[in-house]
Write a protein that holds these residues in place. Structure first.
Motif, PDB file in Angstrom:
ATOM      1  N   UNK A  27       0.833  -1.209   0.000  1.00 51.33           N
ATOM      2  CA  UNK A  27       0.000   0.000   0.000  1.00 51.33           C
ATOM      3  C   UNK A  27       0.867   1.259   0.000  1.00 51.33           C
ATOM      4  N   UNK A  28       1.964   1.214   0.758  1.00 48.79           N
ATOM      5  CA  UNK A  28       2.854   2.374   0.822  1.00 48.79           C
ATOM      6  C   UNK A  28       3.573   2.556  -0.522  1.00 48.79           C
ATOM      7  N   UNK A  29       4.054   1.447  -1.086  1.00 49.18           N
ATOM      8  CA  UNK A  29       4.753   1.531  -2.371  1.00 49.18           C
ATOM      9  C   UNK A  29       3.837   2.163  -3.422  1.00 49.18           C
ATOM     10  N   UNK A  30       2.612   1.708  -3.445  1.00 52.21           N
ATOM     11  CA  UNK A  30       1.648   2.230  -4.409  1.00 52.21           C
ATOM     12  C   UNK A  30       1.304   3.688  -4.097  1.00 52.21           C
ATOM     13  N   UNK A  31       1.039   3.958  -2.824  1.00 51.56           N
ATOM     14  CA  UNK A  31       0.549   5.283  -2.436  1.00 51.56           C
ATOM     15  C   UNK A  31       1.578   6.390  -2.542  1.00 51.56           C
ATOM     16  N   UNK A  32       2.870   6.041  -2.437  1.00 51.01           N
ATOM     17  CA  UNK A  32       3.894   7.085  -2.463  1.00 51.01           C
ATOM     18  C   UNK A  32       4.636   7.173  -3.799  1.00 51.01           C
ATOM     19  N   UNK A  33       4.282   6.322  -4.753  1.00 51.30           N
ATOM     20  CA  UNK A  33       4.958   6.395  -6.054  1.00 51.30           C
ATOM     21  C   UNK A  33       4.221   7.286  -7.046  1.00 51.30           C
ATOM     22  N   UNK A  34       2.950   7.491  -6.819  1.00 57.03           N
ATOM     23  CA  UNK A  34       2.133   8.218  -7.796  1.00 57.03           C
ATOM     24  C   UNK A  34       2.328   9.721  -7.752  1.00 57.03           C
ATOM     25  N   UNK A  35       1.566  10.394  -8.579  1.00 52.69           N
ATOM     26  CA  UNK A  35       1.641  11.856  -8.680  1.00 52.69           C
ATOM     27  C   UNK A  35       1.100  12.496  -7.400  1.00 52.69           C
ATOM     28  N   UNK A  36      -0.079  12.035  -6.954  1.00 51.76           N
ATOM     29  CA  UNK A  36      -0.650  12.572  -5.715  1.00 51.76           C
ATOM     30  C   UNK A  36      -0.508  11.523  -4.620  1.00 51.76           C
ATOM     31  N   UNK A  37       0.306  11.831  -3.630  1.00 49.76           N
ATOM     32  CA  UNK A  37       0.632  10.829  -2.601  1.00 49.76           C
ATOM     33  C   UNK A  37      -0.506  10.632  -1.603  1.00 49.76           C
TER      34      UNK A  37
END
Ligand code: AVJ
Length: 332
Positions: A27-37
């Motif tokens: 979830x963290x990997x996904x949530x912090x890799x995108x444009x809007x964290x």
């Protein structure tokens, strides 16, 4: 004289730990890799976060807990009177079950005995609160489930013969967006028999000033609750967040009727998260969204019920009209 031990009135079903640390890492990997964290809000509620949330409930600025308790204090007997004598209580996300005690007492007074079925993700929390309730109330029986709502509802369908009063208190529904809320309640509706009822506590729309204070108290407990997510990533994922480089922010978006909680990076910097081999760059002022808390007007509550196959049986507000408690029945 007959004495019953706590043990023979207590059953605990533990659902397999869903996901574990791997799930948080994903979830963290996904949530912090995108444009809007952003990180899903359920990760705020580890054991430390749940304890901080209990502290939030006691804050001057955090009115929902007191408002809901006021309604239950004045209406618990009336609620019990609206259900048949064989009614059992099922509670979604029971936590420390402190407010539930008011209902448990009313049901015990009216019916002499009660079966209570709490569901909570935290095994520690549910065991602790169950044992203390059983010690206090010798005519209470508890079948508890440590698991998520889905596990709980599924098991409720197959166990128990009585009419069910399903409790979903504390405006937990506010964590879902409006569409998800209707989907979840439709799912709850699907697990209800014709005589079952849902008692749901929902926080009402109100002034921006009151709401933003409720989510950003002057003693900084809510800030600590939010920042706990950074500590959790440091402890569990080998991250190197410096909590001094983040600030807590709560913003009420009036039109959407939603409080957003965010962590704001106070300067440009990069954070390494070892276990997922990720370097996360933050700009100055960039945010991580950590929680949404939706507020409802009475009309929006009616619309939510209608979209979920439910109808309002009775609705109670606290004396200051800040919070709503509704008893809902399944539409045929
Ligand atoms: C647990 C979702 C009901 O939205 O009021 C309180 C969470 N977060 N303060 C809420 C919360 C920060 C709370 N709910």
């Amino acid at each position: 004289m007959e004495t019953t031990t706590v043990e023979n009135r207590f059953t605990l079903i533990v659902q397999g730990p869903d996901g574990g640390p791997g799930e948080f890492a994903d979830a963290v990997a996904k949530g912090l890799s995108g444009e809007r964290k952003s990180i899903p809000c359920r990760y705020l509620y580890d054991h430390r976060g749940s304890l901080l949330f209990e502290d939030i409930c006691a804050l001057d600025e955090y009115y929902p807990t007191r408002a809901e308790r006021e309604i239950l204090e004045t209406r618990a007997d009336e609620i019990a009177s609206l259900l048949p004598e064989n009614a059992e209580i099922v509670e979604l996300g029971s936590g420390n079950a402190r407010k539930t005690t008011l209902l448990i007492e009313s049901f015990l007074r009216k019916n002499g005995r009660l079966s209570y079925n709490p569901i909570d993700i935290s095994r520690k929390m549910i065991e602790g609160s169950s044992i203390s309730l059983l010690k206090r109330y010798p005519d209470l029986e508890i079948q508890a489930i440590a698991g998520d709502y889905g596990d709980g509802l599924e098991l409720m369908r197959t166990s128990g013969e009585g009419v069910k009063l399903i409790l979903w208190l504390g405006s937990s529904v506010g964590n879902l967006d409006r569409e998800e809320a209707a989907e979840f309640l439709s799912d709850v509706r699907g697990h209800m028999g014709a005589n079952d009822r849902l008692l749901i506590g929902i926080d009402l729309r109100k002034s921006k000033k009151v709401l933003e204070k409720a989510y950003d108290d002057r003693t900084g407990i809510t800030a600590k609750f939010n920042m706990n997510l950074l500590r959790r990533m440091n402890d569990e994922l080998g991250a190197s967040f410096d909590i001094r480089k983040f600030a807590h922010r709560a913003t009420y978006h009036e039109e959407e009727g939603r409080v957003d909680m965010e962590l704001v990076s106070v300067e440009a910097h990069t954070v390494r998260i070892e276990s997922i081999d990720l370097d996360v760059a933050f700009r100055e002022g960039e945010t991580i969204h950590t929680e949404s808390c939706y507020k409802y007007s009475p009309e929006e509550i009616d619309a939510l019920f209608a979209a979920s196959g439910l109808e309002n049986v009775r609705r109670w507000l606290d004396s200051q009209h800040r919070f709503s408690l509704s008893l809902a029945a399944p539409l045929p």
